[in-house]
Design an enzyme around this catalytic site. Structure first.
Site: not given
Length: 240
Positions: A28, A90
């Site tokens: 991320k 996710k």
């Protein structure tokens, strides 16, 4: 013990985290929000490096901070991220008090995707138990997580009652999925995390040399892993 998920932004951090003992490597961009996304090209590059150097590492990646009403774009991003070879994609489930049906519809659409998706409930305002049940009813998600958006307001364990988090972990695990906790967690949260016993706990700021956007420090990753492993499971009341 809870397995250790560490969020990283590039191949150097990914290798450092895996080498220091992280069980899950989460891709991320912390500067772009709670679930800030990396470009698919960077994700693919990090995955290729990790598969060679740490073939046993489980890899997840986020699709960015998008509200449920942007479902078509979310699904496009899910497809692109999944094509990079990660184990899990996710996807954040952001509270939408004015349009709760949109969040449930997003969960339904994610359940129909062919890849392994981990819904992440953003719980700054509390855990939506009905949404947890709705997601679990599909029976296809390998894990459910909770996380926070406002990282400067303290650890998840300070912001939500431990019994609420314990109930989340218990119901998710009882339905055969992994339960994950994240949200500005600190090394000092290790005893409470051992008591809560999620399947994994996610960290970023606690393993950097400063803010969550700072450079990852593998020594802190190793220390955190030791703290999560230390001792035996403590009673929940003692951890509180």
């Amino acid at each position: 013990m809870p397995r250790l998920l560490v969020s990283v932004r590039d191949a150097e951090e990914a290798l450092a985290a895996a080498g220091a003992g992280a069980d899950f490597i989460d891709l991320k961009e912390p500067a772009d929000g709670a679930l800030g996304a990396l470009a698919p090209e960077r994700i693919a590059q990090i995955v290729s490096v990790l598969r060679v150097r740490h073939p046993g590492a489980r890899i997840s990646a986020t699709v960015g901070d998008l509200p449920a009403r942007q479902q078509p774009e979310i699904l496009r991003r899910v497809e692109r991220v999944a094509s990079c070879g990660v184990d899990y994609v996710k996807v954040g489930l952001w509270p939408a008090p004015s349009a709760p049906a949109a969040v449930r519809a997003l969960v339904d659409a994610l359940a129909a995707c062919p890849c392994s998706i981990v819904p992440v409930l953003v719980v700054d305002a509390g855990v939506d138990e009905a949404l947890v049940e709705h997601a679990l009813a599909h029976g296809c998600f390998p894990a459910l997580m909770v996380d926070t958006a406002e990282k400067r307001r303290g650890s998840l364990l300070e912001r939500l009652p431990l019994p609420v988090l314990a109930a989340f972990v218990e119901i998710v695990q009882a339905r055969g999925a992994m339960a994950g906790l994240a949200g500005s967690l600190r090394a000092d949260d290790a005893p409470a995390l051992r008591a809560l016993a999620p399947d994994f706990a996610g960290f970023r700021g606690a393993v950097t040399r400063g803010e969550r956007t700072a450079v990852l420090d593998p020594r802190r990753v190793a220390l955190l892993r030791r703290r999560l492993a230390a001792g035996t499971r403590a009673p929940l009341a003692a951890a509180a």
